[in-house]
Design an enzyme around this catalytic site. Structure first.
Site: not given
Length: 360
Positions: A98, A128, A206
């Site tokens: 992402h 992911d 992230s």
């Protein structure tokens, strides 16, 4: 003398009286510094982990193409930021899918602030995960040591290093709060075995590494649970064992080669309408796939419009599967060429069949 003049006179007299009574000014000096003493063991380890691992963590800036409304010229503009870490000495970088989703290109900034254009190597949206690659001098490529997630215990100390809100090289510390959590990927596939931590994870963290107290990789920070979008003590990481299985395939093939049965599954709504048991409702079979070779039959619609009964897979090697997500999770623990025993329901009767796994 007016009333106002009397007030002003009284104020001046009060100031003069205070100044007369006040003590004479003294010469002030800075206070001496109290010796701190040695750092405790926890602080020393915090510092050691950060100094050792921060050169392995990178800042990722993604770019997206934008067309000027008047000139129609296409330019690239910054579209987001995130974190990543060096996987090997060949310049491969692991991050979240992402983080780079929808980007036309990406730049990677190392801890010494040198920046490099990144090439996309492979992605696994269901987990992911994504792999980029940069071309940089070997002395600048310091991979994160590999750890294991299968032997983690709740309460262990963990560290997260990343770039929250675009702030370079930030360290947070916490513990493993829970294990074997389930979180949803951007493709709505379930990521099983996720690590829950209270180490502060904010937007921009992230793709960064979650480390144990020895500075080994135990997970990839992927999301937070927060209505406000900021860390509130519940963050999640993809377990290192899953990362260590997926990343080599992304480097070699650009995608994950998953074992498959060659089938198409019906929706949960269809299962409920037909009042079928929990499992995978077959509505299509791939020619030559494992499901077809095992003799499975899909649900079909007859010439009169009625549904012709077919098979429902209810278990794999004796383990119940409630839906397609459960089935795929079971298959991913096996290799292409393996055989699995399927428990199949059809018309109220149950049977078991052997089915070979092929690549998806």
């Amino acid at each position: 003398m007016s009333f106002r003049s009397c007030q002003v006179l009284r104020l001046l007299l009060s100031v003069l009286l205070f100044a007369t009574l006040a003590s004479p000014p003294t010469h002030a000096q800075p206070r001496p510094v109290t010796p701190r003493g040695p750092l405790d063991a926890q602080e020393q380890n915090n510092i050691a982990v950060f100094r050792k691992l921060s050169p392995s963590v990178v800042h990722i800036t993604t770019l997206a193409q934008q067309r000027d409304f008047f000139s129609r010229n296409v330019t690239e503009v910054p579209s987001g930021t995130g974190s990543g870490f060096l996987w090997d000495e060949q310049g491969h970088i692991v991050t979240n899918f992402h983080v780079i989703r929808g980007a036309s290109s990406a730049k990677v900034t190392l801890s010494d602030q040198s920046a490099y254009d990144a090439k996309l190597v492979g992605v696994d949206p269901d987990r992911d995960l994504a792999v980029l690659r940069i071309t940089a001098p070997r002395e600048k490529l310091s991979p994160v040591p590999m750890g294991s997630s299968r032997d983690l215990l709740v309460g262990q100390t963990v560290y997260a290093i990343g770039n929250p809100f675009g702030l370079d090289q930030t360290l947070t510390r916490g513990i493993v709060s829970a294990l074997n959590r389930e979180i949803e990927s951007m493709t709505q596939r379930t990521i099983r075995g996720a690590i829950q931590t209270d180490a502060a994870i904010n937007p921009g963290n992230s793709g960064g590494p979650l480390l144990d107290s020895a500075g080994r990789l135990i997970g990839v920070n992927t999301s937070i649970f927060s209505p406000s979008g900021g860390s509130n003590g519940i963050g999640f990481a993809i377990p290192a064992d899953e990362v260590n299985r997926v990343v080599p395939q992304l480097i070699q093939h650009g995608r994950v080669i998953r074992p498959a049965l060659g089938l198409t599954a019906g929706s949960e709504q269809l299962r409920q309408v037909l009042r079928l048991p929990k499992g995978v409702v077959l509505i299509g079979l791939q020619a030559g796939g494992g499901a077809q070779r095992a003799g499975l039959q899909p649900f079909l619609r007859g010439r009169d419009g009625r549904v012709v009964g077919g098979d429902v897979i209810t278990a794999v090697n004796g383990k119940p599967v409630a839906d397609l997500d459960d089935l795929l999770a079971e298959l991913e623990e096996r290799q292409v060429g393996d055989k699995v025993t399927l428990t199949v329901w059809n018309g109220g009767k149950t049977r078991q069949v052997q089915a070979p796994l092929s690549s998806d």
